[in-house]
Design a protein around this motif. Structure first.
Motif, PDB file in Angstrom:
ATOM      1  N   ALA A   1       0.833  -1.207   0.000  1.00  0.00           N
ATOM      2  CA  ALA A   1       0.000   0.000   0.000  1.00  0.00           C
ATOM      3  C   ALA A   1       0.866   1.255   0.000  1.00  0.00           C
ATOM      4  O   ALA A   1       0.543   2.248  -0.670  1.00  0.00           O
TER       5      ALA A   1
ATOM      6  N   PRO B   1       0.289   3.227  -3.755  1.00  0.00           N
ATOM      7  CA  PRO B   1      -1.007   3.640  -3.208  1.00  0.00           C
ATOM      8  C   PRO B   1      -2.149   3.592  -4.227  1.00  0.00           C
ATOM      9  O   PRO B   1      -3.275   3.248  -3.880  1.00  0.00           O
ATOM     10  N   GLY B   2      -1.842   3.899  -5.478  1.00  0.00           N
ATOM     11  CA  GLY B   2      -2.884   3.863  -6.501  1.00  0.00           C
ATOM     12  C   GLY B   2      -3.385   2.449  -6.755  1.00  0.00           C
ATOM     13  O   GLY B   2      -4.591   2.206  -6.839  1.00  0.00           O
TER      14      GLY B   2
ATOM     15  N   TRP C   1      -3.095  -0.060  -4.658  1.00  0.00           N
ATOM     16  CA  TRP C   1      -3.740  -0.545  -3.437  1.00  0.00           C
ATOM     17  C   TRP C   1      -5.180  -0.051  -3.360  1.00  0.00           C
ATOM     18  O   TRP C   1      -6.073  -0.768  -2.923  1.00  0.00           O
ATOM     19  N   ARG C   2      -5.427   1.179  -3.811  1.00  0.00           N
ATOM     20  CA  ARG C   2      -6.795   1.711  -3.813  1.00  0.00           C
ATOM     21  C   ARG C   2      -7.678   0.836  -4.708  1.00  0.00           C
ATOM     22  O   ARG C   2      -8.820   0.535  -4.354  1.00  0.00           O
TER      23      ARG C   2
ATOM     24  N   LYS D   1      -8.408  -2.431  -2.880  1.00  0.00           N
ATOM     25  CA  LYS D   1      -9.423  -2.251  -1.833  1.00  0.00           C
ATOM     26  C   LYS D   1     -10.818  -2.103  -2.442  1.00  0.00           C
ATOM     27  O   LYS D   1     -11.785  -2.639  -1.905  1.00  0.00           O
ATOM     28  N   ASP D   2     -10.911  -1.381  -3.553  1.00  0.00           N
ATOM     29  CA  ASP D   2     -12.210  -1.228  -4.229  1.00  0.00           C
ATOM     30  C   ASP D   2     -12.734  -2.584  -4.697  1.00  0.00           C
ATOM     31  O   ASP D   2     -13.924  -2.891  -4.532  1.00  0.00           O
TER      32      ASP D   2
END
Length: 125
Positions: A85, A89-90, A92-93, A96-97
């Protein structure tokens, strides 16, 4: 060489729930999207049609015919995700979605999917 390692008994192992109602996706040391896809395919025992992209991951998690359901539904634990993450970060987003959407997809069925992001409590400081 000795006997093949468990090949003959694969069928019976699956009957006994070798996948089981809980799977663990361990992202420790995973540093890019391709490594994530490879890890997901291995840890989650994704079907052969898994195309190693985000859409394919979403498809696999909303068509769980490959993952037998247990009496408590299905549980997906994600561990070692913090470094992934932080590094991506992109990506990982997106992960998560996809996980959240899969949870919502199965929410009011008799085979719910619960995703647990494990805390890094056992990691060295």
């Amino acid at each position: 060489g000795g006997p093949p390692s468990g090949r003959a008994s694969t069928g019976s192992m699956i009957m006994c729930g070798s996948i089981g109602a809980m799977l663990v996706l361990d992202l420790t040391g995973v540093g890019d999207r391709q490594a994530f896809m490879d890890q997901a395919a291995a840890d989650l025992r994704l079907p052969d049609w898994f195309g190693r992209n985000w859409d394919a991951l979403a498809d696999c998690l909303t068509d769980l015919s490959w993952w037998p359901v247990g009496p408590e539904g299905r549980r997906l634990h994600v561990r070692g995700w913090q470094s992934f993450a932080a590094a991506l970060p992109g990506e990982w987003r997106i992960v998560k979605d996809i996980l959240r959407d899969a949870e919502i997809f199965w929410r009011h069925t008799d085979s719910e999917l619960t995703v647990v992001l494990e805390d890094d409590t056992n990691a060295a400081p």
